[in-house]
Write a protein that holds these residues in place. Structure first.
Motif, PDB file in Angstrom:
ATOM      1  N   UNK A  38       0.807  -1.224   0.000  1.00 40.27           N
ATOM      2  CA  UNK A  38       0.000   0.000   0.000  1.00 40.27           C
ATOM      3  C   UNK A  38       0.838   1.271   0.000  1.00 40.27           C
ATOM      4  N   UNK A  39       2.165   1.143   0.064  1.00 42.30           N
ATOM      5  CA  UNK A  39       3.035   2.305   0.221  1.00 42.30           C
ATOM      6  C   UNK A  39       4.014   2.448  -0.943  1.00 42.30           C
ATOM      7  N   UNK A  40       3.602   2.031  -2.097  1.00 41.89           N
ATOM      8  CA  UNK A  40       4.452   2.146  -3.271  1.00 41.89           C
ATOM      9  C   UNK A  40       5.747   1.371  -3.104  1.00 41.89           C
ATOM     10  N   UNK A  41       6.831   1.947  -3.602  1.00 38.06           N
ATOM     11  CA  UNK A  41       8.133   1.277  -3.599  1.00 38.06           C
ATOM     12  C   UNK A  41       8.705   1.053  -2.198  1.00 38.06           C
ATOM     13  N   UNK A  42       8.158   1.707  -1.189  1.00 41.29           N
ATOM     14  CA  UNK A  42       8.648   1.436   0.168  1.00 41.29           C
ATOM     15  C   UNK A  42       8.528  -0.046   0.497  1.00 41.29           C
ATOM     16  N   UNK A  74      12.166  13.196  -0.375  1.00 40.27           N
ATOM     17  CA  UNK A  74      10.825  13.368  -0.951  1.00 40.27           C
ATOM     18  C   UNK A  74       9.762  13.486   0.138  1.00 40.27           C
ATOM     19  N   UNK A  75       9.902  12.686   1.187  1.00 42.03           N
ATOM     20  CA  UNK A  75       8.949  12.766   2.297  1.00 42.03           C
ATOM     21  C   UNK A  75       9.039  14.119   2.994  1.00 42.03           C
ATOM     22  N   UNK A  76      10.239  14.626   3.177  1.00 36.82           N
ATOM     23  CA  UNK A  76      10.414  15.923   3.823  1.00 36.82           C
ATOM     24  C   UNK A  76       9.747  17.027   3.000  1.00 36.82           C
ATOM     25  N   UNK A 109       2.921   8.051   1.071  1.00 34.03           N
ATOM     26  CA  UNK A 109       3.947   7.128   0.551  1.00 34.03           C
ATOM     27  C   UNK A 109       3.484   6.486  -0.759  1.00 34.03           C
ATOM     28  N   UNK A 110       2.234   6.106  -0.824  1.00 36.19           N
ATOM     29  CA  UNK A 110       1.719   5.502  -2.054  1.00 36.19           C
ATOM     30  C   UNK A 110       1.773   6.498  -3.212  1.00 36.19           C
ATOM     31  N   UNK A 111       1.466   7.744  -2.924  1.00 34.00           N
ATOM     32  CA  UNK A 111       1.487   8.788  -3.957  1.00 34.00           C
ATOM     33  C   UNK A 111       2.916   9.121  -4.394  1.00 34.00           C
ATOM     34  N   UNK A 112       3.848   9.190  -3.446  1.00 30.22           N
ATOM     35  CA  UNK A 112       5.225   9.601  -3.759  1.00 30.22           C
ATOM     36  C   UNK A 112       6.062   8.493  -4.370  1.00 30.22           C
ATOM     37  N   UNK A 113       5.780   7.261  -4.007  1.00 33.31           N
ATOM     38  CA  UNK A 113       6.664   6.183  -4.415  1.00 33.31           C
ATOM     39  C   UNK A 113       5.940   5.158  -5.253  1.00 33.31           C
TER      40      UNK A 113
END
Length: 113
Positions: A38-42, A74-76, A109-113
């Motif tokens: 659910x958190x993309x590439x994480x 990216x998170x920052x 996280x899902x949106x960014x990664x």
């Protein structure tokens, strides 16, 4: 400061066990999101300290991945504060967060990664 916080927690009827249980619930939800993709590439990262059992543990999840530094940057930019050390990014969970915060984190996280 420590004594002041302890007094506040006592006044609220919160024990260390209560705080730990709250953080564990938040960690468990985030770990489930990692496991379920659910958190993309994480989800590609290795969880160094997965939630296992009921013993004492740190109040963060540490993820090891070669992109940890870039992920933190990216998170920052998205106003999500994490800690990163070399190839390990850490997501902390505490009393000042709730399940809605974790759901927002998962979404970011899902949106960014």
């Amino acid at each position: 400061r420590f004594n002041g916080v302890r007094r506040m927690l006592d006044e609220q009827g919160l024990t260390t066990a209560d705080v730990s249980a709250h953080a564990l619930a938040l960690q468990t939800r985030f770990q489930t999101a990692l496991d379920d993709g659910e958190v993309g590439r994480l989800s590609e990262a290795t969880v160094i300290n997965p939630v296992v059992g009921t013993g004492p543990r740190a109040r963060f999840l540490a993820l090891k991945h070669e992109d940890a530094q870039a992920w933190r940057a990216r998170l920052l930019e998205a106003n999500v504060v994490t800690d990163v050390r070399d190839d390990t990014i850490r997501f902390g969970f505490g009393l000042y967060q709730d399940m809605e915060d974790v759901e927002r984190l998962i979404s970011v996280c899902d949106r960014l990664f």
